[in-house]
Design a protein around this motif. Structure first.
Motif, PDB file in Angstrom:
ATOM      1  N   TRP A 181       0.500  -1.008  -0.232  1.00  0.00           N
ATOM      2  CA  TRP A 181       0.288   0.403  -0.075  1.00  0.00           C
ATOM      3  C   TRP A 181       0.728   0.891   0.136  1.00  0.00           C
ATOM      4  O   TRP A 181       0.773   2.222  -1.025  1.00  0.00           O
ATOM      5  CB  TRP A 181      -0.876   0.084   1.064  1.00  0.00           C
ATOM      6  CG  TRP A 181      -2.037   1.386   1.114  1.00  0.00           C
ATOM      7  CD1 TRP A 181      -2.649   1.549   1.037  1.00  0.00           C
ATOM      8  CD2 TRP A 181      -1.636   2.877   1.696  1.00  0.00           C
ATOM      9  NE1 TRP A 181      -3.364   3.058   1.258  1.00  0.00           N
ATOM     10  CE2 TRP A 181      -2.499   3.504   1.685  1.00  0.00           C
ATOM     11  CE3 TRP A 181      -0.519   2.449   2.842  1.00  0.00           C
ATOM     12  CZ2 TRP A 181      -2.763   4.238   2.460  1.00  0.00           C
ATOM     13  CZ3 TRP A 181      -0.243   4.143   3.755  1.00  0.00           C
ATOM     14  CH2 TRP A 181      -1.829   4.692   3.485  1.00  0.00           C
ATOM     15  N   ALA A 182       1.871   1.132   0.952  1.00  0.00           N
ATOM     16  CA  ALA A 182       2.644   2.361   0.842  1.00  0.00           C
ATOM     17  C   ALA A 182       3.270   3.079   0.179  1.00  0.00           C
ATOM     18  O   ALA A 182       3.703   4.000  -0.963  1.00  0.00           O
ATOM     19  CB  ALA A 182       4.395   2.142   2.081  1.00  0.00           C
ATOM     20  N   LEU A 183       3.931   1.584  -1.196  1.00  0.00           N
ATOM     21  CA  LEU A 183       4.643   1.570  -2.692  1.00  0.00           C
ATOM     22  C   LEU A 183       3.806   1.949  -3.294  1.00  0.00           C
ATOM     23  O   LEU A 183       4.452   2.882  -4.240  1.00  0.00           O
ATOM     24  CB  LEU A 183       4.974   0.257  -3.006  1.00  0.00           C
ATOM     25  CG  LEU A 183       5.812   0.294  -4.235  1.00  0.00           C
ATOM     26  CD1 LEU A 183       7.149   1.683  -4.046  1.00  0.00           C
ATOM     27  CD2 LEU A 183       6.310  -1.516  -4.253  1.00  0.00           C
ATOM     28  N   SER A 189       1.926  10.028  -5.846  1.00  0.00           N
ATOM     29  CA  SER A 189       2.643  11.238  -5.740  1.00  0.00           C
ATOM     30  C   SER A 189       3.886  10.908  -4.000  1.00  0.00           C
ATOM     31  O   SER A 189       2.910  10.598  -2.815  1.00  0.00           O
ATOM     32  CB  SER A 189       1.650  11.891  -4.899  1.00  0.00           C
ATOM     33  OG  SER A 189       1.998  13.003  -4.435  1.00  0.00           O
ATOM     34  N   PRO A 190       5.022  10.875  -4.455  1.00  0.00           N
ATOM     35  CA  PRO A 190       5.383  10.946  -3.473  1.00  0.00           C
ATOM     36  C   PRO A 190       5.949  12.234  -2.674  1.00  0.00           C
ATOM     37  O   PRO A 190       6.271  12.031  -1.417  1.00  0.00           O
ATOM     38  CB  PRO A 190       7.212  10.901  -4.662  1.00  0.00           C
ATOM     39  CG  PRO A 190       6.657  10.777  -5.686  1.00  0.00           C
ATOM     40  CD  PRO A 190       5.317  10.966  -6.348  1.00  0.00           C
ATOM     41  N   ALA A 191       6.136  12.802  -3.291  1.00  0.00           N
ATOM     42  CA  ALA A 191       5.954  14.289  -2.146  1.00  0.00           C
ATOM     43  C   ALA A 191       4.157  14.554  -0.910  1.00  0.00           C
ATOM     44  O   ALA A 191       4.745  15.049   0.405  1.00  0.00           O
ATOM     45  CB  ALA A 191       4.875  15.349  -2.948  1.00  0.00           C
ATOM     46  N   ILE A 210      11.733   2.293   0.509  1.00  0.00           N
ATOM     47  CA  ILE A 210      10.461   2.514  -0.232  1.00  0.00           C
ATOM     48  C   ILE A 210      10.789   1.857  -1.868  1.00  0.00           C
ATOM     49  O   ILE A 210      10.445   1.341  -2.885  1.00  0.00           O
ATOM     50  CB  ILE A 210       9.042   3.063  -0.909  1.00  0.00           C
ATOM     51  CG1 ILE A 210       8.064   3.374   0.545  1.00  0.00           C
ATOM     52  CG2 ILE A 210       9.044   3.379  -1.823  1.00  0.00           C
ATOM     53  CD1 ILE A 210       7.357   2.266   0.278  1.00  0.00           C
ATOM     54  N   LYS A 211      11.883   2.947  -1.623  1.00  0.00           N
ATOM     55  CA  LYS A 211      12.662   2.733  -3.672  1.00  0.00           C
ATOM     56  C   LYS A 211      13.888   0.891  -3.335  1.00  0.00           C
ATOM     57  O   LYS A 211      13.771   0.728  -4.274  1.00  0.00           O
ATOM     58  CB  LYS A 211      14.230   4.119  -3.358  1.00  0.00           C
ATOM     59  CG  LYS A 211      13.181   5.252  -3.751  1.00  0.00           C
ATOM     60  CD  LYS A 211      14.473   6.095  -3.898  1.00  0.00           C
ATOM     61  CE  LYS A 211      13.970   7.537  -3.973  1.00  0.00           C
ATOM     62  NZ  LYS A 211      14.824   8.832  -3.828  1.00  0.00           N
TER      63      LYS A 211
END
Length: 477
Positions: A181-183, A189-191, A210-211
């Motif tokens: 879900w976080a990915l 939207s990274p921001a 995440i990366k």
């Protein structure tokens, strides 16, 4: 010798709250909190190259010094602190246990490490509030009723948030579904993701985590061996695994780079007679099961415009790989591009696409189970709305239905009528729905709103808009 130094100071302290020293390669060489050099903070903050300096500072700002214990004990340590009260420098000592961790997360309710809390008799804020039995039972009933309204995913997410809230950043552990879900949130939207993390509204994995998940699959064109291994792993525990393939092309920037001694960036799918050219699109085949046990890119290829026969060859190869691993492919989904329609005709063995019966392709692995060839509903909605947009005087087409005109100008008239009303809007149409740009034409929600039951019914009350009303209501069933 330090190449450059970053410091974070506060008004009432002489020494900087955080001091980070870097070498010429942007590696962290030393970290000090309130003048106390903390060696284990270097490993917590990374080597300075995996993240931007901003992210390193954000992580460092969340660290704070352990406030130690109240009284001297055997083997305890003293850490002096210098504070400026506006007139003179005052000194105060923090007493620590011999095994003090020195640093703790600022997210903790009480800034004391685990080792010092054994001697300081520090308890969580929540456990310091005493209530009588009646209030306790009432709270249990209220929260018990609220928990019943949560599904399994909500319960898992809630428990994961509670367990991680009291831990330091590098001691947290996340459920695989939370990571997925976080990915997905970060990719959208990274921001926004960083804002949610920095505001502490939710406890989420760091950007570097995440990366690492995002780049776990090597960017190599062709069929992904990792995806095939994942299908095989999931299929072992399932009696039946039902899924489908989707394919689509994405626009990319044309460029050539050298990776592992090879030139990357040329089109791999083009007629043999053509000269090598730079790829402008990526063709992706994505496999997903009905119950979402598997949802992963299966293959991708750099291309310009992929010939239908090459798409058919790749499809049969992917079908074979999935079926022999226990994943039953029941459908193929693609948008309405002309090359995709030719691809459907090739795999079906038919020269025409029938409109009054399902369009299927034979499955050599299961002759009794054909593969349904489907157009993506979201693309169909946008195509229908765009056809309606072009149907107007001076447009590229002029549609009619049952002898009545189907015109975009009727939708514009409805919008203007709603705008002139001071009470309420009947159709909920906005300027975005009417004045479309190349970007807004890609938004499915705008096409869905125009082709809605509400708009169709509103048009049925307008004189001369009967054809447009019937046309929209035909898609709003």
């Amino acid at each position: 010798m330090s190449f450059f130094i970053l410091e974070y100071k506060e008004e009432d302290t002489i020494l900087p709250r955080i001091r980070i020293e870097f070498d010429s390669n942007a590696h962290i060489t030393a970290v000090a909190l309130s003048g106390w050099k903390v060696s284990n903070a270097i490993s917590l903050l990374g080597d300075g190259q995996l993240d931007t300096l901003y992210n390193v500072l954000c992580e460092a700002e969340r660290l704070t010094l352990c406030q130690g214990i109240e009284k001297q004990i055997k083997g305890s340590l003293e850490h002096p602190q210098l504070v400026w009260d506006g007139k003179k420098i005052e000194t105060s000592n923090i007493i620590r246990s011999s095994k003090c961790n020195i640093i703790v997360s600022s997210l903790r309710d009480v800034p004391v490490c685990v080792e010092c809390s054994k001697y300081a008799n520090v308890q969580d804020v929540q456990s310091q509030v005493e209530v009588d039995n009646q209030i306790h039972e009432t709270i249990k009933v209220v929260y018990g009723e609220e928990e019943k309204s949560l599904n399994n995913w909500h319960k898992m997410f809630y428990k994961n948030q509670i367990s991680n809230a009291s831990l330091s950043i590098h001691a947290r552990r996340y459920h695989p579904d939370v990571v997925r879900w976080a990915l997905e949130l970060y990719c959208r939207s990274p921001a926004a993701y960083e804002h949610i993390r920095s505001s502490k509204a939710l406890v989420l994995p760091s950007i570097s985590t995440i990366k690492s998940y995002r780049n776990c699959i090597p960017p190599t064109s062709g069929i992904s061996s990792i995806a095939l291994a994942e299908i095989e792993r999931v299929a072992k525990d399932k009696e039946e695994l039902i899924g489908y393939l989707t394919l689509d092309e994405m626009k990319i920037r044309e460029n050539v780079v050298i990776r592992d001694g090879m030139l990357v960036g040329f089109s791999e799918l083009q007629p043999l007679s053509d000269k090598p050219s730079l790829a402008s699109h990526i063709l992706v085949f994505y496999v997903r099961t009905v119950k979402r046990e598997v949802s992963i890119p299966l293959a991708w290829y750099p291309t310009n415009v992929t010939p239908a026969y090459q798409m058919a060859i790749i499809f049969w190869e992917l079908l074979n790989e999935c079926e022999k691993r226990g994943l039953q492919i029941h459908a193929v989904v693609a948008d309405g591009m002309s090359v995709n329609r030719r691809f459907f005709k090739l795999v079906s063995g038919s020269s025409t696409i029938s409109l009054d019966q399902p369009f299927t392709a034979p499955n050599p692995h299961a002759p009794s189970r054909p593969i349904f060839l489907c157009s993506d509903p979201s693309h169909l909605l946008k195509t229908t709305r765009n056809s309606l947009l072009s149907s107007k005087p001076g447009g590229t087409r002029y549609m009619n239905m049952s002898g009545f005109d189907v015109l975009w100008t009727h939708v514009i008239d409805l919008y203007k009528e709603d705008q002139s009303s001071e009470i309420l809007s009947k159709s909920l149409l906005t300027s975005e729905h009417i004045h479309l740009s190349p970007y807004s034409k890609m938004r499915v929600n705008l096409a869905r709103d125009v082709l809605s039951w509400r708009v169709g019914k509103c048009l049925s009350t307008m004189v001369g808009a009967q054809g447009t009303s019937e046309f929209i209501l035909m898609f709003a069933k």
